[in-house]
Design a protein around this motif. Structure first.
Motif, PDB file in Angstrom:
ATOM      1  N   PRO A 132       0.816  -1.217   0.000  1.00  0.00           N
ATOM      2  CA  PRO A 132       0.000   0.000   0.000  1.00  0.00           C
ATOM      3  C   PRO A 132       0.847   1.264   0.000  1.00  0.00           C
ATOM      4  N   THR A 139      -4.178   4.941  -0.163  1.00  0.00           N
ATOM      5  CA  THR A 139      -4.423   3.563   0.254  1.00  0.00           C
ATOM      6  C   THR A 139      -3.681   3.266   1.547  1.00  0.00           C
ATOM      7  N   PHE A 167      -5.213   2.126   5.001  1.00  0.00           N
ATOM      8  CA  PHE A 167      -4.691   0.863   5.516  1.00  0.00           C
ATOM      9  C   PHE A 167      -4.171   1.035   6.955  1.00  0.00           C
ATOM     10  N   GLY A 187      -5.704  -2.690   1.204  1.00  0.00           N
ATOM     11  CA  GLY A 187      -4.348  -2.170   1.111  1.00  0.00           C
ATOM     12  C   GLY A 187      -3.463  -3.010   0.200  1.00  0.00           C
TER      13      GLY A 187
END
Ligand SMILES: Nc1ncnc2c1ncn2[C@@H]1O[C@H](COP(=O)(O)OP(=O)(O)OP(=O)(O)O)[C@@H](O)[C@H]1O
Ligand SMILES: [Mg+2]
Lengths: 312, 255
Positions: free
Chosen positions: B136, B140, B144, B220
């Motif tokens: 990730p 993102t 995550f 992720g």
């Protein structure tokens, strides 16, 4: 009559004051109206049979347990309400205790030292409890007695004013026990108050300024180790073996046991001994192994407990 | 501030003790990595259909073993280790000192988080190196990490709450695994829940936090969609556990 000033000054002399303490676990009435007063700088021992309520009482004083009834004051604080304030000022050796098995002795003491505002030095503590050689050993590799010594060191690490020791020397070898007594006495000389429970009569005899016997959740006797159960004024026993010659006169002849010892009980030891030794010198009959035996603390204790059990 | 300093100091000792107990450290640390290797080499060649998307099974396992790592380190490890400490009177002893309960728990949770992050990083590195799983980044990564932190806090709280159900240290592993293992299966951690999974399993997975957490982690690694509602469910479970633990957690063994 106490004037206000007297009671104010006496309250600073009192480390622990307990009155009418009661505690039940379900249907088990463990403590039933216990009263106690421990003075500052005193070594105070609590004796009593298994299940008498000693640990329960101590744990209420420490703040671990809430009482059902009664009033409790420890260093002027109610442990049931202001426990956090008490924590930095008391040291505790619980009856059952342990610390992380994976840390070393030194790490353990360093960890505990970090919790207190004015900790004692690790070297000093290790010397006091005699664990210098085990400094870098993991706790899990210590013997039972060594773990107990570590418990004592942990209790001392915060330099407490008041120490609770619940059977502190259980598992100690005789020399370790004598060393521990030395530690406790030196703490008392520094003005610390110590309250301990024990099943060893010699421990109470050697250490305690005063002793309370607890049975059935109450204090059944209180006194110095020498006066408990009125043993200082109780009947003493005079014991000896007769050499060759005539028997002593009536009143001094006592009872002879199988091994030939004459046992003579006396309420006035000085007089009896005087009469006996005068007779011996006059007749030339020797009094072999002459001894005066007082009831020991253990005798007094067993007597008290037997009386309590009879009443129950 | 002082509490945080105490907690950070305590963290050092928690960490030392953790690594010096090899079976426990192995269980927490090596198990997820071992599973990762086993699952990816055994099953890691096909694809799995998740909703409208199909992703590599290997990527799926990288993500789900990342989730499993965190659940092991926070939930299982804390539940077992704290009930052990409670039942061997270690907690009782700590409770007699000025160390606050808050500082104690903070140190435990921070340590669990530290171990989780270590495991997730290793898992991600393993996935990237051998299976081209994505690591990730950017927005993102932010999502995550949010899921990771909320998950760590919630599963730690659940772990502490779980000790209430552990009657004694010997029963610990049985009780704790009985709670977590079935749910790990029902939440698709070990076997992906495909589009035709039985409805009851889907519902179980929806109710409990593991599936929601795993979906957040998966977004992720696999680029699947990220739902804030998943974070919310996990967080709510954590809050619930916190309330229960605050009310019923005990520093002494049950006798
Ligand atoms: N947590 C508990 N739950 C239920 N009953 C308890 C608990 N703790 C103690 N008791 C009971 O209370 C009574 C007093 O126990 P306590 O531990 O205070 O005794 P003690 O005088 O310290 O005994 P010992 O010399 O064996 O240490 C006992 O009958 C015991 O069974
Ligand atoms: Mg006891």
């Amino acid at each position: 009559m106490t004037t206000p000033t007297q009671s104010a000054s006496s309250s600073t002399e009192v480390a622990i004051r307990v009155s009418g303490l009661e505690k039940s676990y379900g249907s088990v009435h463990a403590v039933r109206g216990l009263d106690l007063e421990v003075h500052r700088g005193e070594i105070f021992a609590i004796l009593g049979p298994n299940g008498a309520g000693k640990t329960t009482t101590i744990e209420i004083l420490e703040g671990y347990r809430q009482r059902d009834r009664g009033s409790v004051e420890v260093l002027g604080i109610d442990p049931g309400r202001q426990r956090q304030q008490l924590k930095a000022r008391v040291g505790i050796v619980p009856q059952q205790a342990s610390s992380d098995p994976f840390l070393t002795v030194e790490e353990t003491l360093q960890m505990y030292a970090g919790y207190y505002p004015h900790p004692k030095g690790i070297d000093e503590l290790l010397t006091v409890v005699g664990l210098q050689e085990k400094r870098t050993s993991r706790v899990q590799r210590l013997s039972g007695g060594q773990q107990r010594r570590l418990d004592v060191a942990i209790a001392l690490v915060g330099d407490p004013e008041l120490l609770f020791l619940d059977e502190p020397t259980t598992g100690f070898d005789p020399s370790a026990r004598h060393e521990a007594w030395g530690v406790v006495k030196s703490l008392a000389r520094l003005g610390k108050t110590v309250i301990l429970t024990t099943h060893y009569m010699d421990e109470a005899q050697n250490l305690a300024d005063r002793v309370a016997v607890v049975a059935g959740g109450r204090v059944v006797a209180l006194g110095t180790p020498d006066t408990l159960g009125a043993r200082d004024v109780a009947t003493a026993e005079i014991r000896f073996r007769l050499g060759e010659g005539p028997r002593p006169p009536e009143g001094l002849d006592g009872e002879t046991d199988a091994s030939g010892y004459v046992h003579l009980s006396s309420l006035d030891v000085t007089q009896t001994l005087y009469d006996l030794t005068r007779w011996s010198l006059e007749t030339g009959v020797e009094l072999e192994g002459l001894q005066v035996l007082r009831p020991t603390l253990e005798d007094a204790y067993l007597h008290l407990i037997a009386d309590v059990e009879e009443m129950a | 501030m002082n509490a945080l300093r105490l907690a950070l100091r305590q963290l050092r000792y928690v960490n030392k003790a953790f690594w010096r107990n090899p079976p426990a450290a192995f269980f927490t640390f090596a198990f997820p990595l071992m599973f990762l290797v086993i699952f990816t080499s055994l099953l890691g060649h096909g694809t799995v259909q998740l909703g409208s998307r199909s992703i590599n099974v290997s990527t799926y396992y990288v993500a789900s073993m990342g989730s499993f790592s965190l659940i092991s380190a926070c939930f299982t490890n804390l539940a077992l280790s704290i009930s052990f400490q409670r039942d061997t009177d270690i907690l009782k002893r700590l409770d007699a000192t000025p160390l606050t309960r808050a500082a104690y728990f903070t140190s435990r949770v921070l340590h669990a988080l530290f171990v989780s992050i270590l495991l997730v990083v290793i898992t991600a590195a393993f996935g990237a190196a051998f299976y081209h799983a994505s690591v990730p980044s950017g927005i993102t990564l932010v999502r995550f990490l949010t899921m990771l932190l909320v998950g760590a806090a919630s599963f730690s709280a659940l772990g502490v709450a779980a000790t209430i159900a552990v009657p004694n240290a010997n029963a610990g592993p049985a009780v704790v695994n009985a709670m977590v293992l079935p749910l790990l299966f029902l939440s698709g951690i070990f076997i992906p829940l495909g589009n035709n999974a039985p409805t009851w399993i889907v519902w179980v997975a929806r109710i409990f936090p593991i599936r929601h957490f795993a979906l957040g982690m998966q977004s992720g690694f696999a680029g699947t969609s990220f739902q804030w509602s998943d974070v919310l469910v996990v967080g709510l479970w954590g809050l619930g556990a916190l309330v229960v633990a605050a009310r019923y957690f005990r520093f002494e063994p049950r006798r």
